[in-house]
Design a protein around this motif. Sequence first.
Motif: not given
Length: 221
Positions: A117-120, A124-129, A182-192
């Motif tokens: 996770v970037d400091l700023m 796009l990470t799930l943690d930062s979202y 939508i959760f699978v779609q989100a995993l794709v968007t996150l590059d998981f």
Amino acid sequence: MIKIFHTNRMTRQPFFQALIHYLHEHQDVTLRQIKAAFEGEKNLDRQLDAYIEAGYIHRKNRRYQNAFRLLDSLDGLSLDQEIFVDTESALFDQLKEVTFRRQMTNATNDLIIEEDVDLMRENLTLDSYFYKMRTQEELSEDQKKLYAILGDVNPDYALKYMTSFLLKFTRKDKVIQRRPDIFVQALVTLDFLEEISPQSYVLTMEMDRKQLIFRKIKDEA
């Protein structure tokens, strides 16, 4: 210009941000000057007193100046600490490269999602979202793509379905999801995940089957 990272309710106020920029650019500022510069600002005196009490503004001999310290070193930084930085300083660009390894657990299973996770908190990470949803800070353009899918979803609810789907890759190299999700779609968007054909997905994360750690592969610049 001063940029604040990880603002709170006070430092997020437009008047607060305008005031600290004004004090950064002017020396030996009086209350009369502040009132002239921000003519029409309601409850100005009360707001000034609140900023002084919080330790952001210093008043001495009826003169006002910023009381916080601008970032002058990357040493000892921690994720989500409040940071004031001059955007014209050399450190500002260096901040973009600072990352922290974060692990997300859930109440449904033992799977752990690990991200850099970037400091700023702009990437796009799930943690930062989930952090931005919790703090109500403005989303980056990349994070808005995830918001278009998930909205302000409950993190526990989302992680329940995301991790349950990821667990399937401990048994299979390719997983089929026949219904739109939508959760699978989100995993794709996150590059998981990667959708290799309609409704068929492969994992793009590193997987530790023994410890059930699913680590997002760091993007190469």
